[in-house]
Enzyme design. Structure first.
Site, PDB file in Angstrom:
ATOM      1  N   ARG A 140       0.820  -1.213   0.000  1.00  0.00           N
ATOM      2  CA  ARG A 140       0.000   0.000   0.000  1.00  0.00           C
ATOM      3  C   ARG A 140       0.853   1.262   0.000  1.00  0.00           C
ATOM      4  NH1 ARG A 140      -5.446  -1.789   2.110  1.00  0.00           N
ATOM      5  NH2 ARG A 140      -6.063   0.358   2.329  1.00  0.00           N
ATOM      6  N   TYR A 143       0.676   4.223  -2.527  1.00  0.00           N
ATOM      7  CA  TYR A 143      -0.443   5.160  -2.334  1.00  0.00           C
ATOM      8  C   TYR A 143      -0.227   5.979  -1.056  1.00  0.00           C
ATOM      9  CZ  TYR A 143      -5.326   6.728  -1.921  1.00  0.00           C
ATOM     10  OH  TYR A 143      -6.481   7.486  -1.809  1.00  0.00           O
ATOM     11  N   GLY A 146       2.917   8.114  -1.142  1.00  0.00           N
ATOM     12  CA  GLY A 146       2.721   9.154  -2.163  1.00  0.00           C
ATOM     13  C   GLY A 146       1.883  10.286  -1.605  1.00  0.00           C
ATOM     14  N   ARG A 184     -13.194  -1.370  -4.789  1.00  0.00           N
ATOM     15  CA  ARG A 184     -13.334  -1.034  -3.374  1.00  0.00           C
ATOM     16  C   ARG A 184     -14.572  -1.730  -2.806  1.00  0.00           C
ATOM     17  NH1 ARG A 184     -12.018   5.315  -3.710  1.00  0.00           N
ATOM     18  NH2 ARG A 184     -12.619   4.992  -5.880  1.00  0.00           N
ATOM     19  N   SER A 187     -18.540  -0.829  -3.717  1.00  0.00           N
ATOM     20  CA  SER A 187     -18.928  -1.158  -5.094  1.00  0.00           C
ATOM     21  C   SER A 187     -18.831  -2.668  -5.327  1.00  0.00           C
ATOM     22  CB  SER A 187     -18.100  -0.365  -6.102  1.00  0.00           C
ATOM     23  OG  SER A 187     -16.740  -0.420  -5.784  1.00  0.00           O
ATOM     24  N   ASN A 188     -17.790  -3.314  -4.814  1.00  0.00           N
ATOM     25  CA  ASN A 188     -17.701  -4.779  -4.971  1.00  0.00           C
ATOM     26  C   ASN A 188     -18.936  -5.469  -4.398  1.00  0.00           C
ATOM     27  OD1 ASN A 188     -15.266  -4.877  -6.260  1.00  0.00           O
ATOM     28  ND2 ASN A 188     -14.175  -6.000  -4.666  1.00  0.00           N
ATOM     29  N   ASP A 204     -11.547 -11.814   8.371  1.00  0.00           N
ATOM     30  CA  ASP A 204     -12.730 -12.263   9.130  1.00  0.00           C
ATOM     31  C   ASP A 204     -13.896 -11.277   9.026  1.00  0.00           C
ATOM     32  OD1 ASP A 204     -11.842 -10.170  10.706  1.00  0.00           O
ATOM     33  OD2 ASP A 204     -11.200 -11.426  12.386  1.00  0.00           O
ATOM     34  N   THR A 208     -12.822  -2.544  10.458  1.00  0.00           N
ATOM     35  CA  THR A 208     -13.854  -1.504  10.341  1.00  0.00           C
ATOM     36  C   THR A 208     -13.450  -0.398   9.360  1.00  0.00           C
ATOM     37  OG1 THR A 208     -12.963  -0.093  12.092  1.00  0.00           O
ATOM     38  CG2 THR A 208     -14.510  -1.836  12.765  1.00  0.00           C
TER      39      THR A 208
END
Ligand code: NAD
Ligand code: UDP
Length: 311
Positions: A140, A143, A146, A184, A187-188, A204, A208
């Site tokens: 990650r 991102y 950056g 994300r 949307s998934n 699991d 959050t």
């Protein structure tokens, strides 16, 4: 005002465009269409106050502008991890190019930073004074680092050149105009639920996130951009109501009336365990707080995803 939006064909960029045009501003959008789409900006093309230009922000750009929103950057882990070097370049070179433009034109510039600057946070809720817990070499990092470097650049351009900056730390935002293949979680899950496909739960599902509906977020960005110049941020913009991914999946299954079942998959590395903004500063400085709760926001998104899937 003539306002430049980098990443203007993306999810947030398209909603911000709509708001700025409605307020009577001119909008110039630049986008390389990596994750953005023509569909998102189609409805603005007839507006005489709007233009969109294919351009990559890693290359310098010039135009007469009064204000800049720097949104260009893939935001979904799936996409930024697909091209990590390009992602880091977009944040770094894009920020430098836009800050140079702001400096040259005496324009105010707003940076779309992120809650990812807090990494996998050791404190909750996350307050702006927290410096974060980021793995600098993980998947990650392209991102997170950056965006952290962009924040440093923004404050250095302010200290060294007196550029008028505003830095928003945006927490997970969702709503219409997210690409079907965005990757994300909201949307998934919506795309899967609407097709009665298995819901891909990473880990699991007890991790959050706090989800902000896009119109609330755009309102916060707008208020920050037009606030008086002493307010620079960084300022958290997000909805402080926190949910586990299991709760999100259950809500989406309920609201779509889906038969989907949850399928557990491995948790990607460095996936933050919790995320919840402290928005006291936004409340105080901008008189801003979200008004749309998750149930209402998901309901409002279902129609968009249904239509998009039927095309
Ligand atoms: P998005 O992927 O829909 O939008 C990003 C846009 O930037 C796309 O249109 C893409 O084509 C464009 N882009 C990418 N690289 C570019 C480049 N090199 N040159 C020109 N254009 C380029 O994502 P989004 O959710 O709309 O995010 C917009 C901004 O907000 C991003 O900077 C993101 O980091 C930030 N943000 C979003 C969230 C969120 O939850 N949506 C949270 C935190 C921060
Ligand atoms: N996630 C999931 N299934 C998916 C996509 C994401 O369980 O199909 C999880 C992901 O592991 C993370 C959370 O949902 O814990 C939010 O992921 P997203 O990619 O939306 O954004 P992040 O906040 O991690 O950048």
């Amino acid at each position: 005002m003539r306002i430049l939006i980098t990443g203007g064909a993306g999810f947030i960029g398209s909603h911000l465009t709509e708001r700025l045009l409605r307020e009577g501003h001119e909008v110039v959008a630049i986008d390389n269409f990596f994750t953005g789409s023509r569909d998102n900006v189609k409805k603005f093309l007839d507006n005489k106050n709007y233009e969109v230009i294919r351009h990559d922000v890693t290359v310098p750009f010039s135009a007469e502008v009064d204000m800049i929103f720097n949104l260009a950057c893939p935001a979904s882990p799936v996409h930024y991890q697909r091209f990590p070097v390009q992602t880091l370049k977009t944040s770094l070179l894009g920020s430098i190019n836009m800050l140079e433009l702001a400096r040259e034109k005496n324009a105010r510039i707003v940076q779309a930073s992120t809650s990812e600057v807090y990494g996998d946070p050791n404190i909750s809720p996350q307050v702006e004074t927290y410096w974060g817990n980021v793995n600098p070499i993980g998947i990650r990092a392209c991102y997170d680092e950056g965006k952290r470097a962009s924040e440093a650049l923004f404050f250095d351009y302010y200290r060294q050149y007196k550029v008028e900056i505003k830095v928003a730390r945006i927490f997970n935002t969702y709503g219409p105009n997210m690409a079907l293949n965005d990757g994300r979680v909201v949307s998934n899950f919506l795309v899967q639920a609407l097709q009665n496909l298995p819901i891909t739960m990473y880990g699991d599902g007890l991790q959050t996130r706090s989800f902000c509906f896009v119109s609330d977020l755009v309102d916060g960005l707008f208020k920050l951009a037009f606030s008086h110049k002493e307010i620079q941020g960084p300022i958290n913009l997000g909805n402080p109501n926190e949910f586990t991914m299991l709760q999100l999946a259950e809500l989406i299954i309920e609201l779509t009336g889906s038969n989907s079942k949850i399928e557990f998959k491995p948790l990607p590395s460095d996936d933050p365990k919790q995320r919840k903004p402290d928005i006291s500063q936004a409340k105080e400085d901008l008189a801003w707080e979200p008004t749309i709760e998750l149930r209402e926001g998901i309901q409002a998104s279902v129609e968009y995803f249904k239509t998009a899937l039927s095309k």
